[in-house]
Design a protein around this motif. Structure first.
Motif, PDB file in Angstrom:
ATOM      1  N   ARG A  87     -12.526  22.511 -73.953  1.00  0.00           N
ATOM      2  CA  ARG A  87     -11.493  21.561 -73.510  1.00  0.00           C
ATOM      3  C   ARG A  87     -12.064  20.157 -73.406  1.00  0.00           C
ATOM      4  O   ARG A  87     -11.467  19.191 -73.860  1.00  0.00           O
ATOM      5  CB  ARG A  87     -10.911  21.985 -72.165  1.00  0.00           C
ATOM      6  CG  ARG A  87      -9.685  22.821 -72.234  1.00  0.00           C
ATOM      7  CD  ARG A  87      -8.998  22.968 -70.879  1.00  0.00           C
ATOM      8  NE  ARG A  87      -9.880  23.312 -69.777  1.00  0.00           N
ATOM      9  CZ  ARG A  87     -10.261  24.551 -69.486  1.00  0.00           C
ATOM     10  NH1 ARG A  87      -9.847  25.553 -70.216  1.00  0.00           N
ATOM     11  NH2 ARG A  87     -11.062  24.776 -68.459  1.00  0.00           N
ATOM     12  N   ALA A  88     -13.232  20.048 -72.800  1.00  0.00           N
ATOM     13  CA  ALA A  88     -13.844  18.730 -72.582  1.00  0.00           C
ATOM     14  C   ALA A  88     -14.246  18.082 -73.900  1.00  0.00           C
ATOM     15  O   ALA A  88     -13.970  16.906 -74.138  1.00  0.00           O
ATOM     16  CB  ALA A  88     -15.050  18.860 -71.659  1.00  0.00           C
ATOM     17  N   SER A  90     -13.102  18.643 -76.870  1.00  0.00           N
ATOM     18  CA  SER A  90     -11.925  18.365 -77.700  1.00  0.00           C
ATOM     19  C   SER A  90     -11.243  17.066 -77.317  1.00  0.00           C
ATOM     20  O   SER A  90     -10.465  16.519 -78.087  1.00  0.00           O
ATOM     21  CB  SER A  90     -10.926  19.522 -77.611  1.00  0.00           C
ATOM     22  OG  SER A  90     -11.500  20.683 -78.171  1.00  0.00           O
ATOM     23  N   GLY A  91     -11.545  16.547 -76.144  1.00  0.00           N
ATOM     24  CA  GLY A  91     -10.966  15.281 -75.698  1.00  0.00           C
ATOM     25  C   GLY A  91     -11.711  14.048 -76.187  1.00  0.00           C
ATOM     26  O   GLY A  91     -11.302  12.930 -75.895  1.00  0.00           O
ATOM     27  N   ILE A  92     -12.784  14.236 -76.935  1.00  0.00           N
ATOM     28  CA  ILE A  92     -13.559  13.100 -77.448  1.00  0.00           C
ATOM     29  C   ILE A  92     -13.068  12.792 -78.862  1.00  0.00           C
ATOM     30  O   ILE A  92     -13.240  13.610 -79.769  1.00  0.00           O
ATOM     31  CB  ILE A  92     -15.074  13.431 -77.454  1.00  0.00           C
ATOM     32  CG1 ILE A  92     -15.554  13.765 -76.043  1.00  0.00           C
ATOM     33  CG2 ILE A  92     -15.873  12.270 -78.054  1.00  0.00           C
ATOM     34  CD1 ILE A  92     -16.973  14.288 -75.979  1.00  0.00           C
ATOM     35  N   PRO A  93     -12.459  11.623 -79.086  1.00  0.00           N
ATOM     36  CA  PRO A  93     -11.861  11.350 -80.399  1.00  0.00           C
ATOM     37  C   PRO A  93     -12.866  11.322 -81.547  1.00  0.00           C
ATOM     38  O   PRO A  93     -12.507  11.634 -82.681  1.00  0.00           O
ATOM     39  CB  PRO A  93     -11.181   9.993 -80.225  1.00  0.00           C
ATOM     40  CG  PRO A  93     -11.568   9.476 -78.901  1.00  0.00           C
ATOM     41  CD  PRO A  93     -12.226  10.568 -78.122  1.00  0.00           C
ATOM     42  N   ARG A 126     -20.575  10.150 -73.757  1.00  0.00           N
ATOM     43  CA  ARG A 126     -19.506  11.151 -73.818  1.00  0.00           C
ATOM     44  C   ARG A 126     -20.037  12.571 -73.972  1.00  0.00           C
ATOM     45  O   ARG A 126     -19.676  13.454 -73.207  1.00  0.00           O
ATOM     46  CB  ARG A 126     -18.544  10.817 -74.950  1.00  0.00           C
ATOM     47  CG  ARG A 126     -17.793   9.530 -74.696  1.00  0.00           C
ATOM     48  CD  ARG A 126     -16.757   9.293 -75.723  1.00  0.00           C
ATOM     49  NE  ARG A 126     -16.000   8.092 -75.385  1.00  0.00           N
ATOM     50  CZ  ARG A 126     -15.097   7.567 -76.160  1.00  0.00           C
ATOM     51  NH1 ARG A 126     -14.811   8.115 -77.307  1.00  0.00           N
ATOM     52  NH2 ARG A 126     -14.455   6.481 -75.786  1.00  0.00           N
TER      53      ARG A 126
END
Length: 151
Positions: A87-88, A90-93, A126
């Motif tokens: 989840r974490a 996957s939030g990094i573009p 990140r």
């Protein structure tokens, strides 16, 4: 699993080259009418063989000149679940792909950046702050010689 004939395979091959082609255009190339081609495409979608359409962007032309593959090993001490990490990350573009793999590392990430300095920023600010992050190994892509086919 459904049986594919030669026409189905030809249709899939043409869609890999250009997924935006109409059923009429595809049908003309394989010798079928537009409705017959449409029915075949619908059957392939319903069987789960065709899943949506994708647009492939050229990262370099958009200013992303560096691609890095990261091997990520999660820290067993942290006790973070795989789902929480997924989840974490996957939030990094800049992370274009997340693959859970078997081997030395737990995950393989495909990361794009404008340049090496930008990649370092993404890595430090990140990726290295993700829950459960452990060892990381980076491999910079030099050239991409083969693009993936339909399978």
């Amino acid at each position: 699993m459904i049986a594919l004939d030669e026409i189905d395979r030809r249709l899939l091959g043409m869609l890999v080259q250009d997924a935006g082609q109409s059923a009429g255009a595809l049908g003309r190339r394989v010798g079928l009418s537009q409705p017959a081609t449409w029915r075949r495409l619908r059957r392939l979608r319903e069987a789960g063989i065709l899943r949506g359409q994708r647009l492939r962007l050229e990262p370099g032309k958009l200013g992303f000149g560096v691609t890095v593959f990261l091997g990520v090993k999660l820290s067993r001490k942290a006790g973070v679940s795989l789902e929480a990490f997924e989840r974490a990350v996957s939030g990094i573009p800049e992370v274009q792909r997340v693959e859970h793999v078997l081997g030395l590392y737990d995950y393989r990430l495909r990361v794009i950046a404008r340049d090496l300095a930008d990649f370092e920023r993404v890595l430090r600010r990140r990726i290295m702050t993700l829950p459960g992050i452990g060892d990381v190994e980076a491999n910079v892509l030099l050239t991409e010689e083969r693009f993936p086919g339909p399978l």
